[in-house]
Design a protein around this motif. Sequence first.
Motif, PDB file in Angstrom:
ATOM      1  N   LYS A   2       0.447 -15.473 -13.447  1.00  0.00           N
ATOM      2  CA  LYS A   2      -0.097 -14.205 -12.966  1.00  0.00           C
ATOM      3  C   LYS A   2       0.735 -13.795 -11.767  1.00  0.00           C
ATOM      4  O   LYS A   2       0.709 -14.434 -10.727  1.00  0.00           O
ATOM      5  N   ILE A   3       1.520 -12.746 -11.861  1.00  0.00           N
ATOM      6  CA  ILE A   3       2.501 -12.367 -10.848  1.00  0.00           C
ATOM      7  C   ILE A   3       1.842 -11.384  -9.897  1.00  0.00           C
ATOM      8  O   ILE A   3       1.957 -10.176 -10.058  1.00  0.00           O
ATOM      9  N   HIS A   4       1.103 -11.915  -8.918  1.00  0.00           N
ATOM     10  CA  HIS A   4       0.356 -11.026  -8.051  1.00  0.00           C
ATOM     11  C   HIS A   4       1.274 -10.237  -7.111  1.00  0.00           C
ATOM     12  O   HIS A   4       1.002  -9.114  -6.762  1.00  0.00           O
ATOM     13  N   LEU A   5       2.348 -10.861  -6.623  1.00  0.00           N
ATOM     14  CA  LEU A   5       3.181 -10.200  -5.632  1.00  0.00           C
ATOM     15  C   LEU A   5       3.929  -9.013  -6.204  1.00  0.00           C
ATOM     16  O   LEU A   5       4.431  -8.183  -5.479  1.00  0.00           O
ATOM     17  N   LYS A   6       4.030  -8.931  -7.479  1.00  0.00           N
ATOM     18  CA  LYS A   6       4.744  -7.822  -8.096  1.00  0.00           C
ATOM     19  C   LYS A   6       4.025  -6.500  -7.893  1.00  0.00           C
ATOM     20  O   LYS A   6       4.566  -5.423  -8.111  1.00  0.00           O
ATOM     21  N   ALA A   7       2.817  -6.579  -7.412  1.00  0.00           N
ATOM     22  CA  ALA A   7       2.064  -5.340  -7.196  1.00  0.00           C
ATOM     23  C   ALA A   7       2.683  -4.467  -6.120  1.00  0.00           C
ATOM     24  O   ALA A   7       2.475  -3.268  -6.096  1.00  0.00           O
ATOM     25  N   LEU A   8       3.466  -5.017  -5.188  1.00  0.00           N
ATOM     26  CA  LEU A   8       4.066  -4.225  -4.130  1.00  0.00           C
ATOM     27  C   LEU A   8       5.342  -3.589  -4.626  1.00  0.00           C
ATOM     28  O   LEU A   8       6.456  -3.990  -4.293  1.00  0.00           O
ATOM     29  N   HIS A   9       5.210  -2.634  -5.524  1.00  0.00           N
ATOM     30  CA  HIS A   9       6.363  -1.961  -6.123  1.00  0.00           C
ATOM     31  C   HIS A   9       6.742  -0.751  -5.265  1.00  0.00           C
ATOM     32  O   HIS A   9       5.921  -0.196  -4.521  1.00  0.00           O
ATOM     33  N   THR A  10       8.023  -0.307  -5.352  1.00  0.00           N
ATOM     34  CA  THR A  10       8.489   0.799  -4.519  1.00  0.00           C
ATOM     35  C   THR A  10       7.780   2.102  -4.834  1.00  0.00           C
ATOM     36  O   THR A  10       7.857   3.055  -4.059  1.00  0.00           O
ATOM     37  N   ASN A  11       7.086   2.204  -5.962  1.00  0.00           N
ATOM     38  CA  ASN A  11       6.323   3.419  -6.254  1.00  0.00           C
ATOM     39  C   ASN A  11       5.206   3.627  -5.236  1.00  0.00           C
ATOM     40  O   ASN A  11       4.688   4.737  -5.089  1.00  0.00           O
ATOM     41  N   ASN A  12       4.803   2.550  -4.559  1.00  0.00           N
ATOM     42  CA  ASN A  12       3.729   2.688  -3.572  1.00  0.00           C
ATOM     43  C   ASN A  12       4.111   3.676  -2.478  1.00  0.00           C
ATOM     44  O   ASN A  12       3.265   4.379  -1.901  1.00  0.00           O
ATOM     45  N   PHE A  13       5.391   3.725  -2.108  1.00  0.00           N
ATOM     46  CA  PHE A  13       5.837   4.656  -1.067  1.00  0.00           C
ATOM     47  C   PHE A  13       5.555   6.085  -1.464  1.00  0.00           C
ATOM     48  O   PHE A  13       5.078   6.908  -0.671  1.00  0.00           O
ATOM     49  N   LYS A  14       5.858   6.421  -2.728  1.00  0.00           N
ATOM     50  CA  LYS A  14       5.619   7.784  -3.190  1.00  0.00           C
ATOM     51  C   LYS A  14       4.137   8.124  -3.130  1.00  0.00           C
ATOM     52  O   LYS A  14       3.743   9.223  -2.728  1.00  0.00           O
ATOM     53  N   ILE A  15       3.325   7.165  -3.539  1.00  0.00           N
ATOM     54  CA  ILE A  15       1.888   7.418  -3.564  1.00  0.00           C
ATOM     55  C   ILE A  15       1.360   7.659  -2.147  1.00  0.00           C
ATOM     56  O   ILE A  15       0.710   8.662  -1.844  1.00  0.00           O
ATOM     57  N   LEU A  16       1.666   6.702  -1.270  1.00  0.00           N
ATOM     58  CA  LEU A  16       1.102   6.776   0.072  1.00  0.00           C
ATOM     59  C   LEU A  16       1.712   7.928   0.877  1.00  0.00           C
ATOM     60  O   LEU A  16       1.037   8.598   1.661  1.00  0.00           O
TER      61      LEU A  16
ATOM     62  N   SER B  27      11.494  -8.318  -6.680  1.00  0.00           N
ATOM     63  CA  SER B  27      11.538  -9.537  -7.489  1.00  0.00           C
ATOM     64  C   SER B  27      11.815 -10.798  -6.695  1.00  0.00           C
ATOM     65  O   SER B  27      11.956 -11.855  -7.283  1.00  0.00           O
ATOM     66  N   VAL B  28      11.912 -10.734  -5.358  1.00  0.00           N
ATOM     67  CA  VAL B  28      12.196 -11.918  -4.556  1.00  0.00           C
ATOM     68  C   VAL B  28      11.243 -11.953  -3.364  1.00  0.00           C
ATOM     69  O   VAL B  28      11.081 -10.948  -2.660  1.00  0.00           O
ATOM     70  N   TYR B  29      10.652 -13.114  -3.141  1.00  0.00           N
ATOM     71  CA  TYR B  29       9.740 -13.328  -2.034  1.00  0.00           C
ATOM     72  C   TYR B  29      10.105 -14.635  -1.343  1.00  0.00           C
ATOM     73  O   TYR B  29      10.476 -15.612  -2.011  1.00  0.00           O
ATOM     74  N   PHE B  30       9.961 -14.660  -0.024  1.00  0.00           N
ATOM     75  CA  PHE B  30      10.266 -15.847   0.747  1.00  0.00           C
ATOM     76  C   PHE B  30       9.013 -16.297   1.481  1.00  0.00           C
ATOM     77  O   PHE B  30       8.254 -15.478   2.017  1.00  0.00           O
ATOM     78  N   LEU B  31       8.824 -17.619   1.511  1.00  0.00           N
ATOM     79  CA  LEU B  31       7.647 -18.193   2.120  1.00  0.00           C
ATOM     80  C   LEU B  31       8.059 -19.294   3.082  1.00  0.00           C
ATOM     81  O   LEU B  31       9.114 -19.918   2.918  1.00  0.00           O
ATOM     82  N   LYS B  32       7.184 -19.559   4.026  1.00  0.00           N
ATOM     83  CA  LYS B  32       7.401 -20.633   4.985  1.00  0.00           C
ATOM     84  C   LYS B  32       6.107 -21.392   5.173  1.00  0.00           C
ATOM     85  O   LYS B  32       5.037 -20.802   5.342  1.00  0.00           O
ATOM     86  N   ASN B  33       6.222 -22.749   5.106  1.00  0.00           N
ATOM     87  CA  ASN B  33       5.052 -23.627   5.250  1.00  0.00           C
ATOM     88  C   ASN B  33       3.928 -23.220   4.293  1.00  0.00           C
ATOM     89  O   ASN B  33       2.778 -23.034   4.695  1.00  0.00           O
ATOM     90  N   ALA B  34       4.283 -23.074   3.026  1.00  0.00           N
ATOM     91  CA  ALA B  34       3.302 -22.704   2.009  1.00  0.00           C
ATOM     92  C   ALA B  34       2.770 -23.952   1.302  1.00  0.00           C
ATOM     93  O   ALA B  34       3.307 -25.061   1.447  1.00  0.00           O
ATOM     94  N   LYS B  35       1.711 -23.764   0.522  1.00  0.00           N
ATOM     95  CA  LYS B  35       1.089 -24.841  -0.252  1.00  0.00           C
ATOM     96  C   LYS B  35       1.042 -24.426  -1.717  1.00  0.00           C
ATOM     97  O   LYS B  35       0.704 -23.279  -2.031  1.00  0.00           O
ATOM     98  N   TYR B  36       1.358 -25.380  -2.595  1.00  0.00           N
ATOM     99  CA  TYR B  36       1.241 -25.140  -4.036  1.00  0.00           C
ATOM    100  C   TYR B  36       0.256 -26.145  -4.601  1.00  0.00           C
ATOM    101  O   TYR B  36       0.418 -27.368  -4.420  1.00  0.00           O
TER     102      TYR B  36
END
Length: 920
Positions: free
Chosen positions: A12-26, A207-216
């Motif tokens: 389930k790719i939750h982070l993909k929800a932050l698409h550049t189309n959001n700028f147009k909407i907001l 399509s790329v996200y960076f994390l620090k001190n995360a838990k899986y």
Amino acid sequence: MAFQKPSHTFTKIHLKALHTNNFKILFALSFTMFINMLSYAQDIPKKKASFERTEKDVALKETDSLTVLELNDVEIEQDSTITDSVKPKKELLEHKVVYHADDYTRFSQKDHKLYLYNNASIDYGDMNIKAGIIIIDHVNNTVYAKGIVDSTGAYTQKPVFKQSNSEVEPDSILFNTKSKKALIYNSKTAQGEGTVIANITKKENDSVYFLKNAKYTTSENLDDPEYYIKLRKAKIVPGKKIVTGLANLFIYDVPTPLGLPFGFFPQSEKHTSGVIFPTFGENNTRGFFLQNGGYYFAISDYIDLAVMGDYYTNGSYGLRVENTYNRRYKYRGNFALRYENLINSERGFSDYSKNVIYNIRWSHSQDSKASPSSRFSASVNLGSSRYYRNSINQVNAGSFLNNTLSSSVSYSKSFAGEPEVNFSLTATHSQNTNTQVINMTLPTLQASVGRIYPLAPKEGTKKGLIQNINLQYNIRGENRITTTDSLFFKKEMFNDAKIGFQHSIPLSTNFKLFKYFSVSASTSYNEVWTFKTVEKHFDEINREVITDTINGFDAFRTYNFSTSLGTTIYGMFNFEKKGKDPKIQKIRHVMRPSISYNINPAFDKYYDSYEVISADGLTTSDVEYTRFEQSIFGTPGKTFSSSMGISLANNFEAKVKDKDSTATEPKNIKLLNNLNFSTSYNFAGDSLQWSPVRMSGGTQFFDNKLSVNFGATLDPYALDNNNRKIDKFNIDNGGSLFRLTSANATASWSFSSKSGDKKNDEKKQQGIDENLRSGGRDDDLFGMPQDFANEQIQDKKGEEDEATKSFYNFKIPWNLRLAYAVNYSNSARQNEISSHSLMFSGDIKLTENWNIGASSGYDLKNAGFTYTQLRFERDLMSWRMNFSWIPFSTNASWNFFIGIKSSLLSDLKYEKRRQPDRRL
């Protein structure tokens, strides 16, 4: 290094929800609100005059002293450019924007910010944002969404960001519409079977996200996971992979030394190929080992392949190939090849030995919808006779105790019509693991023509002796092979193959006699073809019988006649009386007597003889034989037989008063499902004309939970002093009417608590299916199989009642299965119990997470326990632990396992076991 498992992984790719189309909407939303508010300070412009084109000439008209140019008389020349070459810009919004807030929606002209408060939401196409507060900053080009702190101090209405099937649930989100980057705080994002928990997540692009001190983790309790893998630095490509730096395992926030300098977690919604990590350990006789390591090939959505191997430091090794395929509405199946080269001790020592064992299993089933007129199926289990007893990669109790391996591969087809024609080809295999004798048919051909009623009317029903005359045609051909383990799959196994065909044409009819009797009569013509016959003669020099095999076609033909007469008699015992309402109201007795008569002529023309000559040259005897004695379909009978069969079938039922007072009809209860007697009398015999009386019966009790079956053999003839049967009735020899020569009784009882455990039942059924595939029983009385290569069994997650999660399970679900068997022998006055045993198997769920089980038995004759297996299992939420123990027998061993349930992290496990001492 990579964590991989041969199974489906759904992401389930939750982070993909932050698409550049959001700028147009907001941006469009804020811009629209801004313009609407500013527009109230401006005057409404007056309506301008319209111009109309005309072809009239320009004219000057005098009105007083003024000269006026009338607009209607002005000719406007049209531009030569009809359309603009520059394409219009794409609309800013492609979908309808819907926003909502329970309390208010406010735009600040001073700060240039749009505020949405309390259950705020924005819908645009397939994207949805919900949060307690949503703030759009037009000056800094940012969008900020967060929750609300209620009156009790609880943080509620956390942001939920959805797009298509993707979803992310952070504490807050800060998104820059210009740089298209985002900071996500305290997010919990589902990735495949697990969840990534991160304090700060940086969104670089779509399509790329960076994390620090995360838990899986794959834990269900994300607020306090019982375990997690700490990712100090990680990169996520949604739907593809998670790449990490230094990572190690934490159990309840306690770090463990289990870690990797870097890791790779594949994330895909489809099958993915990858490495299968081996199990490390030590064998008590073969040293250290790597087991079940290999590679998984995700060939397509319909088929996969796993190749695994074992290696031991003393030189032993194993290979395992497994394949599963499935095509919906067509077919499904699996194939497995197992090969092990086992070495004991070391070369040069007296106990050194080398043994090669293998096993081939194939299961194929065709969906009934695929082809109604044809069907293909396979159930194959063949290989070394000692495989299930010597294999060091599994413990299969059912197959360990089973003495037979069998296989069948068949194809059948039907040709519709009148009459119907059926055709089938079957290859069979039967293997005795004790004697190592293998019997095969490669193949068996069967074909038949449906029943034909040559004298029946074209319309209406068939009545009477003549109209019911019918005949069929059947043919059966076999290529039968008998061999042993040592010659299996070698050309020598075909040297003694036997080929034959059998044709049969049965002719039968049936009719009613005196209204109450059913009569059937039949005759059958049989013809057998063979391609090998024998010829015998006596060798006077070596004093032995010589048998010569003659290759060539030969045949014999036989026929017989039979008829039977039967009826049904009903009896009713009524216990109802006036003024009384007994519990047992009626008992119904159904009897089905039957008498049959059979004639089998003597076909002595197919018999020859040879002379046995003594040493002095005299003929001592003539020995008869038939040249068809090696025929696979039997030999022609040389003795005339005329016999009568007598049988009686009984059934007892009772009508009892129902405990339910509202019931209007009594309840039916079966007292005896069946009670059968049968015997026969040979008119053509010169002695012992009566056959023993065979009795059998069975019934069920306690709502069919207890099944009881029994049988006995009663012989009317007596024995002499040497315990041999003589032609004299036992009653005339001072005994009873019948002599009990054998008897048997079996009982099986299965009962359980009312609150069963569906999940455990499903897991147990998987073990029983494995038993059946490997030739074992269809229950767990001999224990549950353990295949160490497939130790991980996925638990189905479902909703559970909170009341059942307590440490003590007040319901305590349990189940118990009992099987009792006793056999009595007295054919030669031995008067003994030949076997007497009780087998049992059961499980008890002590708590919601603790389950124990056992399978064993007791030999009442020899006073000792039979094959025993003890099972202990603990559900550790995201982990599973089990311990199985076979305390005694030649297969004595134990196995301990603890590992993560998730298929993605199933290689995180610990396993320790003691192998049984194998006898090669």
